[in-house]
Motif scaffolding. Structure first.
Motif, PDB file in Angstrom:
ATOM      1  N   GLU A 138       0.814  -1.215   0.000  1.00 14.49           N
ATOM      2  CA  GLU A 138       0.000   0.000   0.000  1.00 14.49           C
ATOM      3  C   GLU A 138       0.848   1.266   0.000  1.00 14.49           C
ATOM      4  O   GLU A 138       2.011   1.264   0.426  1.00 14.49           O
ATOM      5  CB  GLU A 138      -0.929   0.029   1.207  1.00 14.49           C
ATOM      6  N   LEU A 139       0.236   2.316  -0.494  1.00 18.02           N
ATOM      7  CA  LEU A 139       0.845   3.641  -0.536  1.00 18.02           C
ATOM      8  C   LEU A 139      -0.173   4.657  -0.041  1.00 18.02           C
ATOM      9  O   LEU A 139      -1.330   4.628  -0.453  1.00 18.02           O
ATOM     10  CB  LEU A 139       1.266   3.987  -1.971  1.00 18.02           C
ATOM     11  N   ARG A 140       0.263   5.531   0.862  1.00 19.09           N
ATOM     12  CA  ARG A 140      -0.588   6.600   1.381  1.00 19.09           C
ATOM     13  C   ARG A 140       0.092   7.941   1.097  1.00 19.09           C
ATOM     14  O   ARG A 140       1.253   8.134   1.436  1.00 19.09           O
ATOM     15  CB  ARG A 140      -0.808   6.451   2.897  1.00 19.09           C
ATOM     16  N   ILE A 141      -0.651   8.863   0.472  1.00 20.83           N
ATOM     17  CA  ILE A 141      -0.094  10.166   0.109  1.00 20.83           C
ATOM     18  C   ILE A 141      -1.045  11.269   0.559  1.00 20.83           C
ATOM     19  O   ILE A 141      -2.252  11.199   0.299  1.00 20.83           O
ATOM     20  CB  ILE A 141       0.124  10.298  -1.415  1.00 20.83           C
ATOM     21  N   ALA A 142      -0.502  12.277   1.215  1.00 18.11           N
ATOM     22  CA  ALA A 142      -1.230  13.519   1.487  1.00 18.11           C
ATOM     23  C   ALA A 142      -0.406  14.641   0.881  1.00 18.11           C
ATOM     24  O   ALA A 142       0.782  14.787   1.189  1.00 18.11           O
ATOM     25  CB  ALA A 142      -1.416  13.728   2.987  1.00 18.11           C
ATOM     26  N   HIS A 143      -1.023  15.434   0.003  1.00 23.20           N
ATOM     27  CA  HIS A 143      -0.258  16.449  -0.723  1.00 23.20           C
ATOM     28  C   HIS A 143      -0.967  17.804  -0.635  1.00 23.20           C
ATOM     29  O   HIS A 143      -2.088  17.948  -1.095  1.00 23.20           O
ATOM     30  CB  HIS A 143      -0.107  16.040  -2.198  1.00 23.20           C
ATOM     31  N   PRO A 144      -0.320  18.807  -0.038  1.00 22.17           N
ATOM     32  CA  PRO A 144      -0.932  20.140   0.037  1.00 22.17           C
ATOM     33  C   PRO A 144      -0.792  20.898  -1.277  1.00 22.17           C
ATOM     34  O   PRO A 144      -0.096  20.457  -2.199  1.00 22.17           O
ATOM     35  CB  PRO A 144      -0.110  20.822   1.140  1.00 22.17           C
ATOM     36  N   GLY A 145      -1.442  22.047  -1.356  1.00 22.05           N
ATOM     37  CA  GLY A 145      -1.300  22.915  -2.519  1.00 22.05           C
ATOM     38  C   GLY A 145      -2.395  22.731  -3.545  1.00 22.05           C
ATOM     39  O   GLY A 145      -3.260  21.850  -3.444  1.00 22.05           O
ATOM     40  N   SER A 146      -2.328  23.580  -4.564  1.00 24.00           N
ATOM     41  CA  SER A 146      -3.378  23.583  -5.592  1.00 24.00           C
ATOM     42  C   SER A 146      -3.053  22.659  -6.760  1.00 24.00           C
ATOM     43  O   SER A 146      -3.823  22.592  -7.714  1.00 24.00           O
ATOM     44  CB  SER A 146      -3.558  25.010  -6.127  1.00 24.00           C
ATOM     45  N   GLY A 147      -1.931  21.952  -6.701  1.00 25.36           N
ATOM     46  CA  GLY A 147      -1.587  21.018  -7.774  1.00 25.36           C
ATOM     47  C   GLY A 147      -0.126  21.111  -8.141  1.00 25.36           C
ATOM     48  O   GLY A 147       0.448  22.205  -8.173  1.00 25.36           O
ATOM     49  N   MET A 148       0.493  19.962  -8.425  1.00 23.82           N
ATOM     50  CA  MET A 148       1.900  19.939  -8.826  1.00 23.82           C
ATOM     51  C   MET A 148       2.054  20.420 -10.266  1.00 23.82           C
ATOM     52  O   MET A 148       1.099  20.422 -11.045  1.00 23.82           O
ATOM     53  CB  MET A 148       2.459  18.518  -8.701  1.00 23.82           C
ATOM     54  N   ASN A 149       3.284  20.792 -10.612  1.00 27.90           N
ATOM     55  CA  ASN A 149       3.553  21.162 -11.996  1.00 27.90           C
ATOM     56  C   ASN A 149       3.600  19.905 -12.875  1.00 27.90           C
ATOM     57  O   ASN A 149       3.580  18.781 -12.373  1.00 27.90           O
ATOM     58  CB  ASN A 149       4.860  21.964 -12.108  1.00 27.90           C
ATOM     59  N   GLU A 150       3.662  20.135 -14.185  1.00 31.85           N
ATOM     60  CA  GLU A 150       3.601  19.023 -15.134  1.00 31.85           C
ATOM     61  C   GLU A 150       4.756  18.039 -14.914  1.00 31.85           C
ATOM     62  O   GLU A 150       4.578  16.828 -14.994  1.00 31.85           O
ATOM     63  CB  GLU A 150       3.647  19.567 -16.565  1.00 31.85           C
ATOM     64  N   ASP A 285      -5.177  37.182   4.620  1.00 29.19           N
ATOM     65  CA  ASP A 285      -5.716  36.669   3.362  1.00 29.19           C
ATOM     66  C   ASP A 285      -4.686  35.846   2.587  1.00 29.19           C
ATOM     67  O   ASP A 285      -4.988  34.763   2.077  1.00 29.19           O
ATOM     68  CB  ASP A 285      -6.190  37.830   2.471  1.00 29.19           C
ATOM     69  N   GLU A 286      -3.448  36.379   2.488  1.00 29.00           N
ATOM     70  CA  GLU A 286      -2.420  35.701   1.692  1.00 29.00           C
ATOM     71  C   GLU A 286      -2.084  34.327   2.267  1.00 29.00           C
ATOM     72  O   GLU A 286      -1.911  33.354   1.531  1.00 29.00           O
ATOM     73  CB  GLU A 286      -1.158  36.565   1.619  1.00 29.00           C
ATOM     74  N   LEU A 287      -2.004  34.250   3.597  1.00 31.48           N
ATOM     75  CA  LEU A 287      -1.684  32.975   4.232  1.00 31.48           C
ATOM     76  C   LEU A 287      -2.832  31.980   4.057  1.00 31.48           C
ATOM     77  O   LEU A 287      -2.606  30.798   3.780  1.00 31.48           O
ATOM     78  CB  LEU A 287      -1.396  33.187   5.721  1.00 31.48           C
ATOM     79  N   ILE A 288      -4.067  32.446   4.219  1.00 31.20           N
ATOM     80  CA  ILE A 288      -5.232  31.571   4.039  1.00 31.20           C
ATOM     81  C   ILE A 288      -5.239  31.010   2.614  1.00 31.20           C
ATOM     82  O   ILE A 288      -5.440  29.811   2.397  1.00 31.20           O
ATOM     83  CB  ILE A 288      -6.541  32.331   4.325  1.00 31.20           C
ATOM     84  N   ALA A 289      -5.032  31.902   1.634  1.00 35.73           N
ATOM     85  CA  ALA A 289      -5.038  31.469   0.234  1.00 35.73           C
ATOM     86  C   ALA A 289      -3.957  30.425  -0.017  1.00 35.73           C
ATOM     87  O   ALA A 289      -4.192  29.427  -0.702  1.00 35.73           O
ATOM     88  CB  ALA A 289      -4.837  32.674  -0.680  1.00 35.73           C
ATOM     89  N   ARG A 290      -2.766  30.646   0.548  1.00 38.32           N
ATOM     90  CA  ARG A 290      -1.674  29.694   0.345  1.00 38.32           C
ATOM     91  C   ARG A 290      -2.003  28.344   0.962  1.00 38.32           C
ATOM     92  O   ARG A 290      -1.730  27.293   0.374  1.00 38.32           O
ATOM     93  CB  ARG A 290      -0.383  30.268   0.940  1.00 38.32           C
ATOM     94  N   ARG A 291      -2.570  28.355   2.166  1.00 41.50           N
ATOM     95  CA  ARG A 291      -2.895  27.094   2.831  1.00 41.50           C
ATOM     96  C   ARG A 291      -3.966  26.307   2.083  1.00 41.50           C
ATOM     97  O   ARG A 291      -3.916  25.075   2.039  1.00 41.50           O
ATOM     98  CB  ARG A 291      -3.369  27.376   4.262  1.00 41.50           C
ATOM     99  N   LEU A 292      -4.932  27.002   1.495  1.00 46.13           N
ATOM    100  CA  LEU A 292      -6.016  26.313   0.796  1.00 46.13           C
ATOM    101  C   LEU A 292      -5.714  26.072  -0.676  1.00 46.13           C
ATOM    102  O   LEU A 292      -6.484  25.414  -1.365  1.00 46.13           O
ATOM    103  CB  LEU A 292      -7.321  27.105   0.934  1.00 46.13           C
ATOM    104  N   GLY A 293      -4.593  26.635  -1.154  1.00 49.88           N
ATOM    105  CA  GLY A 293      -4.223  26.435  -2.552  1.00 49.88           C
ATOM    106  C   GLY A 293      -5.123  27.166  -3.517  1.00 49.88           C
ATOM    107  O   GLY A 293      -5.380  26.685  -4.623  1.00 49.88           O
ATOM    108  N   ILE A 294      -5.627  28.338  -3.111  1.00 44.82           N
ATOM    109  CA  ILE A 294      -6.479  29.143  -3.983  1.00 44.82           C
ATOM    110  C   ILE A 294      -5.838  30.513  -4.155  1.00 44.82           C
ATOM    111  O   ILE A 294      -4.907  30.876  -3.436  1.00 44.82           O
ATOM    112  CB  ILE A 294      -7.908  29.292  -3.417  1.00 44.82           C
TER     113      ILE A 294
END
Length: 329
Positions: A138-150, A285-294
């Protein structure tokens, strides 16, 4: 080498520069000091390269400008410093070339070592890829952010598909914001078709990767994976990390390829709830946006809607009203 000129030495140096015909006797009379003291000062000025033997037989020494004196005085020391710096660079290069050998040998010699800190990003990628190829269950992954690059998604896709082909159970928790990230949506669609299960939550606190319940990778302090990673094999620590992952997993919602309107409304509500809790904690605002990836603009639209819905006149009042109404977890 460390000599400090006393005031009388400075005065005598000034006299020598001003009067090329100076003698030790004229210095004694002019400054009213003893012959012994004059000799000490002349010797000191000579050691400091501020006086040099004169080519004119009528004069004992000629004065030298301080700029020229310091160049001559420190030339040997600077040469030694350059040699030492070159030697340090050679030693550093030679030692660091053993870095990969060191980690590979430690893996073979001490496979049960509890914790290892890895700073080299290429080494981290090498270890992650090696472990992915050897994962069996098994593999378990938790990944923050709005998405990795290509590029990051391409590396993950290649390794993940190989594991899924071997029957490895893969569970991933991403943030809600990745639902609007097209490269991530394409990646998820592909791995889900091959058997992976992906869920999303408003906020993933930090990146976490756990292989076969016996080895985990987390970022170093601060949560920035660019600063390196911590490799963990200690069973009790891994058990704790698995509990944290399971809590995120239970709160997560399935990552659908096509989001229906009802599901989208729920996601928006959960993002708004997460923003409200961040606001109540005093986050900007900036910190909230960064944490939520928006984006910050999207975050501020949510904040405006939240403030209006609560009938608040300010962010602070919105937090107070939310607490009073039991809207915070």
């Amino acid at each position: 080498m460390q000599e400090e000129l006393q005031p009388d030495a400075v005065a005598i140096f000034r006299s020598i520069v001003a009067d090329p015909s100076w003698t030790r006797e004229t210095i004694e009379r002019r400054h009213q000091i003893s012959a012994e003291r004059v000799d000490e000062i002349i010797d000191s000025l000579a050691r400091l390269m501020l006086l040099r033997p004169s080519l004119d037989p009528a004069r004992e020494y000629d004065p030298v400008s301080p700029e020229a004196a310091v160049i001559e005085l420190l030339a040997e020391e600077e040469r030694q410093v350059r040699q030492q710096q070159a030697q340090l660079a050679r030693v550093r290069s030679s030692m660091l070339s053993l870095q990969q050998t060191y980690f590979e040998a430690r893996q073979q010699r001490r496979p049960t070592e509890a914790i290892d800190i890895i700073q080299d990003r290429d080494m981290i990628r090498h270890l992650l890829a090696d472990r992915a190829r050897r994962t069996e269950k098994e593999l378990r992954i938790a990944h923050p952010g709005s998405g990795m690059n290509e590029e990051g998604l391409a590396r993950s896709r290649a390794l993940d598909l190989l594991m899924l082909e071997r029957g490895v159970e893969m569970r991933s928790v991403l943030q809600h914001s990745t639902r609007n990230h097209r490269p991530t949506r394409r990646y998820v669609a592909e791995v889900v078709r091959c058997g992976a299960i992906v869920r999303t939550v408003p906020v993933v606190p930090r990146r976490l990767i756990i292989f076969d319940r016996d080895i985990a990778f987390i970022p170093r302090e601060g949560g920035d994976s660019a600063q390196g990673a911590v490799l963990i094999r200690e069973p009790s620590v891994i058990d704790h990390l698995l509990s944290s992952f399971d809590a995120l997993w239970e709160d997560g919602r399935a990552y659908p390829i096509d989001v229906d309107e009802d599901e989208a409304d729920v996601i928006r509500d959960e993002i708004a709830q997460a923003i409200l809790e961040q606001m109540a904690g005093g986050a900007k605002d900036e910190l909230i946006a960064r944490r939520l990836g928006i984006s910050v603009r999207t975050c501020r639209r949510y904040i405006a809607t939240i403030t209006t819905s609560l009938g608040a006149q300010s962010r602070f009042q919105a937090g107070v009203l939310a607490a009073q109404r039991g809207l915070l977890r």
